[in-house]
Design an enzyme around this catalytic site. Sequence first.
Site, mmCIF file in Angstrom:
data_model
loop_
_atom_site.group_PDB
_atom_site.id
_atom_site.type_symbol
_atom_site.label_atom_id
_atom_site.label_comp_id
_atom_site.label_asym_id
_atom_site.label_seq_id
_atom_site.Cartn_x
_atom_site.Cartn_y
_atom_site.Cartn_z
ATOM 1 N N CYS A 73 6.385 4.310 -1.692
ATOM 2 C CA CYS A 73 7.615 4.223 -0.800
ATOM 3 C C CYS A 73 6.722 4.593 0.174
ATOM 4 O O CYS A 73 5.756 4.868 -0.207
ATOM 5 C CB CYS A 73 8.544 5.098 -1.033
ATOM 6 S SG CYS A 73 9.287 5.617 -2.666
ATOM 7 N N ARG A 82 2.436 -1.890 0.546
ATOM 8 C CA ARG A 82 2.005 -0.939 -0.636
ATOM 9 C C ARG A 82 2.769 -1.094 -2.005
ATOM 10 O O ARG A 82 3.284 -0.620 -3.075
ATOM 11 C CB ARG A 82 2.801 0.151 0.465
ATOM 12 C CG ARG A 82 1.954 0.899 1.448
ATOM 13 C CD ARG A 82 2.906 2.055 1.536
ATOM 14 N NE ARG A 82 3.412 2.913 1.343
ATOM 15 C CZ ARG A 82 2.607 4.716 1.141
ATOM 16 N NH1 ARG A 82 0.824 3.358 1.423
ATOM 17 N NH2 ARG A 82 2.794 5.059 0.858
ATOM 18 N N TRP A 140 9.804 2.446 -4.122
ATOM 19 C CA TRP A 140 9.176 1.491 -5.646
ATOM 20 C C TRP A 140 10.019 2.251 -6.077
ATOM 21 O O TRP A 140 9.327 3.706 -6.358
ATOM 22 C CB TRP A 140 7.684 2.012 -4.991
ATOM 23 C CG TRP A 140 6.812 1.084 -5.552
ATOM 24 C CD1 TRP A 140 6.804 0.261 -6.470
ATOM 25 C CD2 TRP A 140 6.417 2.079 -7.322
ATOM 26 N NE1 TRP A 140 6.024 0.287 -7.246
ATOM 27 C CE2 TRP A 140 5.648 0.595 -7.934
ATOM 28 C CE3 TRP A 140 6.719 3.282 -7.784
ATOM 29 C CZ2 TRP A 140 5.594 1.295 -9.014
ATOM 30 C CZ3 TRP A 140 5.969 3.311 -8.912
ATOM 31 C CH2 TRP A 140 5.031 2.771 -9.670
ATOM 32 N N ASN A 188 9.282 9.882 -0.250
ATOM 33 C CA ASN A 188 8.556 9.363 -1.431
ATOM 34 C C ASN A 188 7.340 10.484 -2.274
ATOM 35 O O ASN A 188 7.033 11.136 -1.626
ATOM 36 C CB ASN A 188 7.175 8.874 0.537
ATOM 37 C CG ASN A 188 6.075 8.111 -0.566
ATOM 38 O OD1 ASN A 188 6.560 7.620 -2.081
ATOM 39 N ND2 ASN A 188 5.297 8.404 -0.214
ATOM 40 N N GLY A 189 7.695 10.004 -3.170
ATOM 41 C CA GLY A 189 7.116 10.989 -3.845
ATOM 42 C C GLY A 189 8.085 10.964 -5.141
ATOM 43 O O GLY A 189 9.159 10.337 -5.524
ATOM 44 N N GLU A 227 -13.020 -6.298 -14.141
ATOM 45 C CA GLU A 227 -12.089 -6.651 -12.493
ATOM 46 C C GLU A 227 -11.762 -8.218 -12.882
ATOM 47 O O GLU A 227 -10.772 -8.473 -12.045
ATOM 48 C CB GLU A 227 -13.140 -6.357 -11.904
ATOM 49 C CG GLU A 227 -13.076 -6.965 -10.388
ATOM 50 C CD GLU A 227 -12.330 -5.777 -9.490
ATOM 51 O OE1 GLU A 227 -11.714 -5.169 -10.348
ATOM 52 O OE2 GLU A 227 -11.370 -5.995 -8.765
ATOM 53 N N LYS A 278 -7.833 -8.883 -11.842
ATOM 54 C CA LYS A 278 -7.146 -9.851 -10.469
ATOM 55 C C LYS A 278 -6.272 -10.185 -11.196
ATOM 56 O O LYS A 278 -5.455 -10.673 -10.609
ATOM 57 C CB LYS A 278 -8.741 -10.025 -9.909
ATOM 58 C CG LYS A 278 -9.460 -9.813 -9.130
ATOM 59 C CD LYS A 278 -9.038 -8.725 -8.126
ATOM 60 C CE LYS A 278 -7.909 -7.386 -7.974
ATOM 61 N NZ LYS A 278 -8.639 -6.748 -8.734
ATOM 62 N N GLU A 326 -2.908 -8.812 -12.544
ATOM 63 C CA GLU A 326 -1.979 -7.972 -11.883
ATOM 64 C C GLU A 326 -1.597 -9.669 -10.023
ATOM 65 O O GLU A 326 -0.689 -8.669 -9.852
ATOM 66 C CB GLU A 326 -2.602 -7.552 -10.378
ATOM 67 C CG GLU A 326 -4.031 -7.388 -10.248
ATOM 68 C CD GLU A 326 -4.440 -6.022 -9.186
ATOM 69 O OE1 GLU A 326 -6.020 -6.585 -9.287
ATOM 70 O OE2 GLU A 326 -3.661 -5.725 -8.864
ATOM 71 N N HIS A 351 -16.208 -8.282 -32.527
ATOM 72 C CA HIS A 351 -15.929 -7.196 -33.630
ATOM 73 C C HIS A 351 -14.395 -7.431 -33.301
ATOM 74 O O HIS A 351 -13.872 -5.860 -33.209
ATOM 75 C CB HIS A 351 -16.591 -5.780 -32.759
ATOM 76 C CG HIS A 351 -18.330 -5.410 -32.837
ATOM 77 N ND1 HIS A 351 -18.554 -5.068 -33.905
ATOM 78 C CD2 HIS A 351 -18.740 -5.725 -31.810
ATOM 79 C CE1 HIS A 351 -19.953 -5.419 -34.075
ATOM 80 N NE2 HIS A 351 -20.055 -5.682 -32.797
ATOM 81 N N LYS A 389 0.402 -0.516 -3.537
ATOM 82 C CA LYS A 389 -1.419 -0.502 -3.798
ATOM 83 C C LYS A 389 -1.965 0.846 -3.401
ATOM 84 O O LYS A 389 -2.915 0.507 -3.647
ATOM 85 C CB LYS A 389 -1.646 -1.093 -1.548
ATOM 86 C CG LYS A 389 -2.608 -1.041 -1.046
ATOM 87 C CD LYS A 389 -3.507 -1.915 -1.851
ATOM 88 C CE LYS A 389 -5.058 -2.315 -1.094
ATOM 89 N NZ LYS A 389 -5.811 -2.745 -1.961
HETATM 90 C C1 AGP Z 1 -6.779 -3.036 -7.814
HETATM 91 O O1 AGP Z 1 -6.482 -4.898 -7.419
HETATM 92 C C2 AGP Z 1 -5.734 -2.380 -7.923
HETATM 93 N N1 AGP Z 1 -4.614 -2.232 -7.417
HETATM 94 C C3 AGP Z 1 -5.543 -0.808 -8.421
HETATM 95 O O2 AGP Z 1 -5.808 -0.901 -10.082
HETATM 96 C C4 AGP Z 1 -6.594 -0.023 -7.602
HETATM 97 O O3 AGP Z 1 -7.978 -0.457 -7.787
HETATM 98 C C5 AGP Z 1 -6.112 1.474 -8.450
HETATM 99 O O4 AGP Z 1 -4.312 1.948 -7.979
HETATM 100 C C6 AGP Z 1 -6.973 2.452 -7.376
HETATM 101 O O5 AGP Z 1 -6.575 2.130 -5.576
HETATM 102 P P1 AGP Z 1 -6.883 3.707 -5.122
HETATM 103 O O6 AGP Z 1 -8.951 3.025 -4.716
HETATM 104 O O7 AGP Z 1 -7.080 3.976 -3.637
HETATM 105 O O8 AGP Z 1 -7.831 4.698 -5.369
#
Ligand code: AGP
Length: 627
Positions: free
Chosen positions: A2, A27, A74, A98-99, A499, A503, A506, A522, A622
């Site tokens: 949020c 966010r 969120w 928020n939380g 990674e 990408k 997501e 395997h 984010k």
């Molecule tokens: C990465 O593309 C994602 N958005 C997510 O995995 C992110 O790296 C993860 O939530 C960790 O966030 P931070 O680096 O702010 O702790």
Amino acid sequence: MCGVVGIVSSTRCVQNIFEGLQRLEYRGYDSAGIATLFEGKIHIAKSEGKLKNLEPLLSKLPQNSGIGMGHTRWATHGAPTTLNAHPHVTDEIALIHNGIIENYRELKETLIREGVKFLSETDSEVVLHLLAKELSKGTAMLDALKGVVKQLHGAYGLGVMWKGDPNSLYIVKQGSPVVIGLGKTENYFASDALALLPLTQKIIFLNDGEIGKITASDVQVWDFSGKLLKRDPSILNWSASSADKAGFRHYMLKEIHEQPAVIANTISRLVNFGSSEINIGELGLNELDLQSVRNIIYVACGTAHYSAMIAKYCVEQMTGIPVSVELASEFRYRDPYLNQNTLVIAVTQSGETADTLACIKHAVSKGCQTYSVCNVRFSSIPRACQATLYMEAGPEVGVASTKAFTSMVLCHYLFGMAFAQEIAKGKSGNSDNNLNATDKKVASRVNFAANFEALKVLPSLVDRAINSSGLIEDVAVKYYESLNCLFLGRGPSFMVALEGALKLKEISYIHAEGYAGGELKHGPIALVDKHMPIVAIAPLDLHYEKMISNIEEVRAREGVIIGVGDINDSKLKSLSVDFIPCPQSQDSCLQTILSVVPMQFLSYFIAVKRGTDVDQPRNLAKSVTVE
Ligand code: AGP
């Protein structure tokens, strides 16, 4: 997560609140709302979906109001509906949260038994009614908030507006980030400083257990016991322009293109080529007792975790100190063996990831030394650590991390070099006077000259990697309708595979997995057929020949190879249906910074072709400030 924004102004606030919420869109959210207080009445506008649905409703709010709060939700408890959107209100109070309130069910049951009628399915509405109950006893707002927080378990960043004090906004911080911004004739609060950048760079970062009160001309902060605190503002060194798209179609594309500059700036800030030294002070290593470190544990989530897996290679190789890498969400519940000789390193772009923060708090409780690699000054995780290496990569707004990943990898590499330098000077490693043979070997294990040479050319190599984007767009168009995709790599390139898969997952929503090349046979090789694109990351390193064997195994089963490697690698080209050239570093860890760029572009162009929301992918946030 949020987003919250509140303003108390000597003039008007609605538009500035709305623009603050726009700066928090990155966010991730699924509904939004704004409430103002004007001529003794609370006015509210809320909508499902994006802010573009809320904007038409703003005209309903009194435009001359000088006090108000906004929220992007969120969803955690309750669907993303208008009814569940914040602010939640009674006739007297408006509240945003928020939380997560972990004990909201039992609190809600008690309130319902006392006759309270709930309108929403949210945990947040419970806080509203607890506050109303405290205020009904005739207490002042500060005392009422102190009474409420005693009943709450969980994480909360709260904003409160009250008819009983029409020129003030109240803020409560426990487990979710909240900052206060200081203006000339107005003051603000927000869930992160990015929302306030065009308004002010004077920021107070609230700590857990603090309550703030802002008026148009004054700011006060207390702890939960009611003790008034002296909190001076920090000056944030981010400009408002650094937080906009600068003409790029998406924040993610802008941040991919910022990588050469970020890498160059980091090297110039942390590396002294003249004296062949790493800037120990800037890395914060003088704050640590390196001499006592016997093992290093990295804790992180997502992309940050993959960067830490690369750190294991370079830091362990350079220092000879055992390095382990843990998923923060697992580590914190494992009750791991820790002691004062353990250095726990948090890796986090936002500095607010709840699971990573919890690991640091646990490490502190066990007497470990703590360190963080982070991109946001004054955020919660650096504030919980003894020392921090700030990435200074500038705001990363795109939910999919790009420049933060490459910046983290470089920071890990420089941390390893700096630590090895200290060992070589005899300032750390075995604390016995007579450095044993192992430690002497440690001191001689780093080829510093080669490392400095590899660092010198890195920015130009990253720049060259960026310039291949046109070819990658052509490749992306061929595969954007794939249902699955495998990414393969060996050694540090295995983390590039992880990674790259993250990408693609997501932002394009295509199912993708990253695998160590040696693991293919395997199990995963059962997935390989002519419909399966396989991105094979094969730099000219010590794993090259084995990667070529893996590629042959895939081709034998009609797998579709997208090769990523040296532009002159005719063998890889001949084995690839599509080939993406990638500049080569002499160092296999630094190579990951180059090899990941094609992964970023590939996922970006596929997502754009698929029409997904590149900067705010569905369901994602984010900064994951809830557990
Ligand atoms: C990465 O593309 C994602 N958005 C997510 O995995 C992110 O790296 C993860 O939530 C960790 O966030 P931070 O680096 O702010 O702790």
